[in-house]
Design an enzyme around this catalytic site. Structure first.
Site, PDB file in Angstrom:
ATOM      1  N   ASP A 160      44.832  17.075  25.504  1.00 23.71           N
ATOM      2  CA  ASP A 160      45.341  17.951  24.449  1.00 23.71           C
ATOM      3  C   ASP A 160      45.092  17.371  23.059  1.00 23.71           C
ATOM      4  OD1 ASP A 160      46.573  20.039  26.094  1.00 23.71           O
ATOM      5  OD2 ASP A 160      47.952  18.459  26.720  1.00 23.71           O
ATOM      6  N   ASP A 161      44.601  16.138  22.987  1.00 22.44           N
ATOM      7  CA  ASP A 161      44.385  15.479  21.711  1.00 22.44           C
ATOM      8  C   ASP A 161      43.127  16.044  21.053  1.00 22.44           C
ATOM      9  OD1 ASP A 161      45.165  12.585  20.280  1.00 22.44           O
ATOM     10  OD2 ASP A 161      43.074  13.191  20.008  1.00 22.44           O
ATOM     11  N   PHE A 162      43.279  16.520  19.801  1.00 21.34           N
ATOM     12  CA  PHE A 162      42.142  17.146  19.126  1.00 21.34           C
ATOM     13  C   PHE A 162      41.010  16.144  18.918  1.00 21.34           C
ATOM     14  CE2 PHE A 162      39.712  18.091  15.294  1.00 21.34           C
ATOM     15  CZ  PHE A 162      39.204  19.337  15.621  1.00 21.34           C
TER      16      PHE A 162
END
Length: 218
Positions: A160-162
């Site tokens: 989920d980390d951009f």
């Protein structure tokens, strides 16, 4: 420490990643910042939605309220934090929501929901995630950072980390960053060294930027 030789061998089998490793050099992720999970969670809450310098200043003020009265830490013990007034905590720069989240973590430590480092050693990554995301203000990403940078877990892929998604997009020459589910599937073949892979994704995402690297993921 992560097994750098083994991880480089597995990641380097992918031509795109081999080029990244050759350009950036060995992974410098050590994965053990010496903190207790309780301390790391409080630091994470203090830093939510803030730039590094502001987050460090707020957490330092909180640490001054601890038993050692040292802005470099440690933060107040759970019992002490729960005894502090709302006014004194807000004076550190904490919002109402962060104050409540920190008090929740403190109570959870007293209730043995938040484990010690030694207790966490006997738990799987998913067990720790499932337990800690039940706490106010603690999401999956926060626990994944705890796993990677405090508990030295080598196989964490924060999909989920951009920054991770953007790094993977650049590595693979994609038009758009992959969706979390797709990234999880695409990177499963790099287990058990996905923490190292995530580190390289962050480094690639930061290439060309004039700002300093994120200290959390450096």
């Amino acid at each position: 420490m992560f097994l750098m030789v083994d991880s480089a061998t597995l990641l380097g089998a992918d031509p795109d990643l081999a080029a990244v490793i050759a350009r950036i050099g060995p992974c410098t992720l050590h994965g053990d910042n010496g903190q207790e999970p309780y301390d790391a969670l409080l630091r994470a809450i203090a830093g939510q939605q803030l730039h590094g310098a502001a987050a460090r200043k707020i957490f330092g003020r909180l640490c001054l309220l601890g038993e050692q009265e040292n802005m470099d830490g440690p933060p107040p013990s759970p019992a002490r934090l729960l005894s502090l007034s709302e006014e004194s905590l807000r004076a550190c720069g904490l919002s109402g929501s962060k104050l409540l989240a920190m008090r929740g973590v403190a109570q959870a430590r007293l209730d043995d929901v938040v484990p010690t480092r030694s207790e966490a050693a006997g738990m799987t990554d998913e067990d720790l995630i499932a337990r800690l995301v039940t706490l106010r203000g603690i999401g999956r990403w926060t626990v994944e950072m705890l796993l990677m940078f405090t508990l030295n877990r080598p196989d964490v892929m924060p999909v989920d980390d951009f920054g991770v998604r953007e790094g993977w997009r650049r590595i693979k020459g994609l038009e758009l960053p992959p969706k979390p589910k797709a990234l999880k599937e695409e990177t499963a073949r790099f287990s058990p060294y996905r923490s190292t892979l995530a580190w390289y994704c962050w480094r690639v995402a930061e290439e060309g930027k004039k700002t300093a690297p994120n200290p959390l993921t450096a």
